[in-house]
Design an enzyme around this catalytic site. Structure first.
Site, PDB file in Angstrom:
ATOM      1  N   HIS A  30      41.384 112.492  56.099  1.00  0.00           N
ATOM      2  CA  HIS A  30      41.374 111.151  56.753  1.00  0.00           C
ATOM      3  C   HIS A  30      41.370 111.360  58.263  1.00  0.00           C
ATOM      4  O   HIS A  30      42.390 111.727  58.850  1.00  0.00           O
ATOM      5  CB  HIS A  30      42.598 110.331  56.340  1.00  0.00           C
ATOM      6  CG  HIS A  30      42.598 108.952  56.923  1.00  0.00           C
ATOM      7  ND1 HIS A  30      42.694 107.816  56.152  1.00  0.00           N
ATOM      8  CD2 HIS A  30      42.507 108.503  58.207  1.00  0.00           C
ATOM      9  CE1 HIS A  30      42.666 106.746  56.922  1.00  0.00           C
ATOM     10  NE2 HIS A  30      42.557 107.140  58.183  1.00  0.00           N
ATOM     11  N   HIS A  32      39.646 110.048  62.269  1.00  0.00           N
ATOM     12  CA  HIS A  32      38.817 109.193  63.139  1.00  0.00           C
ATOM     13  C   HIS A  32      38.201 110.062  64.221  1.00  0.00           C
ATOM     14  O   HIS A  32      38.929 110.639  65.043  1.00  0.00           O
ATOM     15  CB  HIS A  32      39.675 108.096  63.778  1.00  0.00           C
ATOM     16  CG  HIS A  32      40.296 107.188  62.760  1.00  0.00           C
ATOM     17  ND1 HIS A  32      39.677 106.043  62.307  1.00  0.00           N
ATOM     18  CD2 HIS A  32      41.458 107.285  62.067  1.00  0.00           C
ATOM     19  CE1 HIS A  32      40.442 105.463  61.398  1.00  0.00           C
ATOM     20  NE2 HIS A  32      41.527 106.204  61.219  1.00  0.00           N
ATOM     21  N   LYS A 116      35.434 102.951  52.318  1.00  0.00           N
ATOM     22  CA  LYS A 116      36.727 102.592  52.900  1.00  0.00           C
ATOM     23  C   LYS A 116      36.944 101.090  52.854  1.00  0.00           C
ATOM     24  O   LYS A 116      36.103 100.306  53.303  1.00  0.00           O
ATOM     25  CB  LYS A 116      36.793 103.091  54.351  1.00  0.00           C
ATOM     26  CG  LYS A 116      38.109 102.813  55.071  1.00  0.00           C
ATOM     27  CD  LYS A 116      39.282 103.595  54.474  1.00  0.00           C
ATOM     28  CE  LYS A 116      40.619 103.118  55.011  1.00  0.00           C
ATOM     29  NZ  LYS A 116      41.047 103.777  56.223  1.00  0.00           N
ATOM     30  N   HIS A 153      43.092 101.317  53.026  1.00  0.00           N
ATOM     31  CA  HIS A 153      44.150 101.044  54.001  1.00  0.00           C
ATOM     32  C   HIS A 153      45.111 100.110  53.274  1.00  0.00           C
ATOM     33  O   HIS A 153      44.815  98.926  53.115  1.00  0.00           O
ATOM     34  CB  HIS A 153      43.612 100.408  55.290  1.00  0.00           C
ATOM     35  CG  HIS A 153      44.695 100.226  56.310  1.00  0.00           C
ATOM     36  ND1 HIS A 153      44.840 101.039  57.409  1.00  0.00           N
ATOM     37  CD2 HIS A 153      45.736  99.357  56.349  1.00  0.00           C
ATOM     38  CE1 HIS A 153      45.914 100.668  58.089  1.00  0.00           C
ATOM     39  NE2 HIS A 153      46.475  99.653  57.475  1.00  0.00           N
ATOM     40  N   HIS A 191      47.136 107.482  54.171  1.00  0.00           N
ATOM     41  CA  HIS A 191      48.293 107.530  55.082  1.00  0.00           C
ATOM     42  C   HIS A 191      49.505 106.776  54.531  1.00  0.00           C
ATOM     43  O   HIS A 191      49.957 105.799  55.112  1.00  0.00           O
ATOM     44  CB  HIS A 191      47.930 107.053  56.486  1.00  0.00           C
ATOM     45  CG  HIS A 191      47.060 105.834  56.583  1.00  0.00           C
ATOM     46  ND1 HIS A 191      47.353 104.663  55.946  1.00  0.00           N
ATOM     47  CD2 HIS A 191      45.911 105.606  57.259  1.00  0.00           C
ATOM     48  CE1 HIS A 191      46.420 103.771  56.230  1.00  0.00           C
ATOM     49  NE2 HIS A 191      45.532 104.315  57.014  1.00  0.00           N
ATOM     50  N   ASP A 264      44.825 111.262  59.888  1.00  0.00           N
ATOM     51  CA  ASP A 264      44.653 109.950  60.523  1.00  0.00           C
ATOM     52  C   ASP A 264      44.715 110.093  62.042  1.00  0.00           C
ATOM     53  O   ASP A 264      45.148 109.176  62.736  1.00  0.00           O
ATOM     54  CB  ASP A 264      45.687 108.931  60.021  1.00  0.00           C
ATOM     55  CG  ASP A 264      45.317 107.491  60.400  1.00  0.00           C
ATOM     56  OD1 ASP A 264      44.147 107.232  60.723  1.00  0.00           O
ATOM     57  OD2 ASP A 264      46.221 106.644  60.390  1.00  0.00           O
ATOM     58  N   HIS A 268      42.917 106.991  71.108  1.00  0.00           N
ATOM     59  CA  HIS A 268      42.615 105.846  71.979  1.00  0.00           C
ATOM     60  C   HIS A 268      42.902 106.311  73.397  1.00  0.00           C
ATOM     61  O   HIS A 268      43.876 107.038  73.618  1.00  0.00           O
ATOM     62  CB  HIS A 268      43.526 104.654  71.662  1.00  0.00           C
ATOM     63  CG  HIS A 268      43.291 104.023  70.327  1.00  0.00           C
ATOM     64  ND1 HIS A 268      42.299 103.089  70.100  1.00  0.00           N
ATOM     65  CD2 HIS A 268      43.917 104.196  69.137  1.00  0.00           C
ATOM     66  CE1 HIS A 268      42.344 102.704  68.837  1.00  0.00           C
ATOM     67  NE2 HIS A 268      43.302 103.367  68.212  1.00  0.00           N
TER      68      HIS A 268
HETATM   69  C1  NCD Z   1      43.391 103.785  63.191  1.00  0.00           C
HETATM   70  C2  NCD Z   1      42.362 103.695  64.324  1.00  0.00           C
HETATM   71  O1  NCD Z   1      42.764 103.676  65.491  1.00  0.00           O
HETATM   72  O2  NCD Z   1      41.164 103.686  64.045  1.00  0.00           O
HETATM   73  N1  NCD Z   1      44.684 103.494  63.728  1.00  0.00           N
HETATM   74  C3  NCD Z   1      45.874 103.851  63.182  1.00  0.00           C
HETATM   75  O3  NCD Z   1      46.913 103.449  63.704  1.00  0.00           O
HETATM   76  N2  NCD Z   1      45.950 104.620  62.128  1.00  0.00           N
HETATM   77  C4  NCD Z   1      42.996 102.881  62.086  1.00  0.00           C
HETATM   78  C5  NCD Z   1      43.759 103.119  60.811  1.00  0.00           C
HETATM   79  O4  NCD Z   1      43.562 104.128  60.149  1.00  0.00           O
HETATM   80  O5  NCD Z   1      44.582 102.256  60.458  1.00  0.00           O
HETATM   81 ZN    ZN Z   2      42.947 105.890  59.795  1.00  0.00          ZN
END
Ligand code: NCD
Ligand code: ZN
Length: 364
Positions: A30, A32, A116, A153, A191, A264, A268
């Site tokens: 998992h 991003h 997803k 999710h 998660h 996860d 940002h």
């Molecule tokens: C994830 C994101 O920023 O894309 N953020 C998070 O807090 N985990 C999205 C997600 O997986 O919920």
């Molecule tokens: Zn995520």
């Protein structure tokens, strides 16, 4: 099996903790990776540690079609460091408009490994997610038929439900009926953060898996408020009480095949985290496997790390285990305060603090 050498410097007698680990190269189930400059900045850390990763589709706009997933996959491959053999495993973002034909195309593509499900409004870039589950039932039926996993999710979005209860309420109100309606559908509860989720997954065996992040294994919700508000510890699902963290550690270190590694890692930029309305997401990729090793060492369960990180995931997804290895050594290093990206900054988990394990060359 995990091989662990023992430090000669440790005193004789008692159980000696391993100071070196060799694991089948792990995968991140998992992740991003974002896009553009952010993708360029974050991909090398993951590619240095993991062989494969399930790549989340919550871009703007979301990755809703096989064609979009193919293009995103090409951008990821183009951003890889030279000679990297990292493989992105792509996912589609489920919307109420996803056609059944897209599932057939996904299965035929060979590179889409899951779909997803974001409840609309649950987290970052989930506006296009699902409001009424009934609307996607034909798509879920096609996934069940083709053996394509549904990645959840697992939080309800009802603002009346306490944020710390949203996962437990999701399990009873959405997941339990969903599993009953689609008895052959493979599902990953992503998660997981609660003892309720651990118990539920344990009770459902083969067709239901769960990923566990390293930040939910390391921290309880006090981390959000230690000496003041800590936006870099804010993620969704939000950190929970200590008893939940302990249940997650017990699940991850148990060796049970339904639990596997999913960071996860969700970067940002600093300004989007340190804000009056900061984004959810913890960026753990720069020390991901090292931090999992800390958790397993603290639990006295390093011998279970390989099952959790390298064996259980491929088994669930029907993929082969990786053929190469990584090595870790108990040698501390300091995580930088931030990583520069363009004119901006990314603050990683453990910023400015010590990480106990180091990734070292695998000497076989
Ligand atoms: C994830 C994101 O920023 O894309 N953020 C998070 O807090 N985990 C999205 C997600 O997986 O919920
Ligand atoms: Zn995520």
């Amino acid at each position: 099996m995990t091989s662990a050498s023992h430090s000669a410097s440790h005193s004789a007698g008692g159980t000696q903790a391993p100071t070196r680990l060799r694991l089948i190269r792990p995968d991140d189930w998992h992740l991003h990776l974002r896009d553009g400059v952010l993708l360029q900045a974050v991909l090398p850390a993951t590619a240095a540690r993991f062989a494969r990763a399930i790549v989340m589709p919550n871009l703007q706009p979301p990755v809703t079609t096989v064609a979009m997933a193919a293009a995103y996959r090409e951008r990821i491959l183009a951003a890889l460091p030279p000679a990297s053999t990292f493989q992105p495993l792509m996912t589609l973002y489920l919307t109420e408009a996803t056609p059944v034909t897209e599932i057939q195309a996904a299965v035929q593509s060979g590179f889409v490994h899951g779909v997803k499900f974001y409840p609309a409004g649950a987290t970052t870039n989930s506006e296009n997610g699902v409001r009424d589950l009934r609307r996607v039932y034909p798509v879920l039926a096609a996934m069940e038929k083709h053996g394509l996993p549904l990645l959840l999710h697992g939080e309800v979005t009802d603002p009346e439900v306490d944020i710390f209860d949203r996962e437990a309420v999701f399990i009873e109100s959405v997941l339990r009926p969903l599993l009953a309606d689609f008895p052959g559908l493979k599902v990953v509860l992503e998660h997981i953060t609660t003892a309720e989720a651990v118990d539920f997954v344990r009770a459902h065996g083969e067709r239901l898996g769960a990923t566990i992040t390293v930040h939910h294994l390391l921290h309880n919700r006090n981390a959000l408020f230690r000496g003041g508000i800590r936006p870099h510890h804010y993620c969704l699902p939000v950190l929970k009480r200590e008893r939940h963290r302990q249940a997650l550690v017990a699940a991850a270190t148990s060796g049970a095949p339904e639990f596997f590694l999913g960071t996860d890692s969700a970067p940002h930029l600093r300004g989007q985290k340190e804000s009056a309305c900061g984004c959810a997401g913890i960026y753990s990729a720069p020390a991901a496997i090292e931090l999992y090793a800390e958790v397993f060492a603290a639990a006295g369960a390093l011998e279970q790390l390989e099952a959790f990180a390298s064996r259980n995931g491929p088994r669930f997804y029907g993929l082969p285990e990786n053929s190469d290895h990584i090595a870790l050594e108990l040698r501390p290093w300091t995580m930088p305060e931030f990583l520069s990206i363009g004119g901006d900054e990314l603050v990683p988990l453990r910023a400015g603090e010590s990480v106990a394990w180091s990734l070292v060359p695998d000497e076989g």
